[in-house]
Design an enzyme around this catalytic site. Structure first.
Site, PDB file in Angstrom:
ATOM      1  N   SER A 100      -9.543   2.380   2.810  1.00  0.00           N
ATOM      2  CA  SER A 100      -9.205   2.982   2.552  1.00  0.00           C
ATOM      3  C   SER A 100      -7.805   2.010   1.397  1.00  0.00           C
ATOM      4  CB  SER A 100      -7.655   4.277   2.711  1.00  0.00           C
ATOM      5  OG  SER A 100      -6.837   3.106   3.988  1.00  0.00           O
ATOM      6  N   LYS A 113       0.750  -1.336  -0.059  1.00  0.00           N
ATOM      7  CA  LYS A 113      -0.035   0.012  -0.316  1.00  0.00           C
ATOM      8  C   LYS A 113       0.747   1.395  -0.070  1.00  0.00           C
ATOM      9  CE  LYS A 113      -3.434   2.047   2.791  1.00  0.00           C
ATOM     10  NZ  LYS A 113      -4.652   2.210   3.736  1.00  0.00           N
ATOM     11  N   SER A 161     -10.060  -0.205   7.226  1.00  0.00           N
ATOM     12  CA  SER A 161      -9.196   0.147   5.918  1.00  0.00           C
ATOM     13  C   SER A 161      -9.030  -1.543   5.107  1.00  0.00           C
ATOM     14  CB  SER A 161      -8.011   1.542   6.178  1.00  0.00           C
ATOM     15  OG  SER A 161      -9.210   2.515   5.855  1.00  0.00           O
TER      16      SER A 161
END
Length: 232
Positions: free
Chosen positions: A153, A78, A177
């Site tokens: 996210s 990420k 997330s």
């Protein structure tokens, strides 16, 4: 390579049995990522040259008998986790050209375990979102239905794993997330107990809640990743 060739465990077994090389796996993953990028927008940065160099090193480590279970397995991080020499944007225009000076703790641990980093996944800007529609680099789309969101996210990581672009990716979770996009994309995502892994090198949303965790096709895969991600 068997029925579970798209899982971390399956690929690790195939690598150990010399059924496939890391260079072959990594090249195939990079090709899949590039073909899917226009439709899914799961990645912010794709590091073909760096990934193939890491894969070559992983194959050499296996050849000399110096390999762990995850050596040569391609993964993605990420884009909230610092990656030395590779840009870390947090999905934000402000950091669009920021190149991290050091590796985050979990990045360093997975690198030490021999994983191959193919690129950085798209995310809600500064991890503030639940749909992956707030990224400066555009929305991520759900691979099961591109008219739907992948969740956020960590939506880029979830979409990349669900589409089998990579067998695993990291995410970060403050209030859902990792777990929420994993659910929306039909994969396994784990938020570890707070403090199980260091947050060093993770660009913070809420330091008292943030944790990095694995996202993969199965609980077994997440366990393999978590074994090397955690520590002080």
């Amino acid at each position: 390579m068997g029925a579970h060739a798209d899982t971390v465990a399956g690929l690790a077994a195939a690598l150990a049995a010399r059924e496939v090389s890391s260079v072959e796996l990594t090249a195939a993953a990079l090709d899949r990522i590039e073909r899917a990028q226009d439709a899914l927008n799961a990645f912010v940065t794709i590091d073909r040259a760096g990934a193939l160099a890491q894969a070559k090193a992983a194959d050499a480590a296996r050849a000399r008998g110096d390999a762990g279970a995850l050596t040569g397995v391609p993964i993605a991080h990420k884009d909230v986790l610092m990656t030395a020499g590779l840009r870390t944007t947090c999905g934000s225009r402000m950091l669009a050209d920021f190149v991290a000076p050091y590796d985050a703790f979990v990045v360093e641990r997975l690198k030490r375990a021999g994983t191959v980093l193919v690129g950085k996944t798209n995310m809600d800007e500064f991890a503030m979102g639940s749909s992956n529609e707030t990224s400066h680099f555009g929305p991520v789309r759900n691979p099961w239905n591109v008219a739907c969101v992948p969740g956020g996210s960590s939506g880029g990581s979830a979409a990349a794993v669900a589409a089998r672009l990579v067998p695993a990716a990291t995410g970060t979770d403050t209030g859902g997330s990792i777990r929420q996009p994993a659910a929306l994309c039909g994969i396994v995502g784990l938020k570890p107990t707070y403090g199980l892994g260091s947050r060093y090198g993770m660009i913070a949303f809420a330091s008292s809640l943030d944790q990095a965790g694995p996202m993969a096709p199965s609980a077994e895969d997440c366990a393999l990743l978590l074994n090397v991600m955690t520590g002080f």
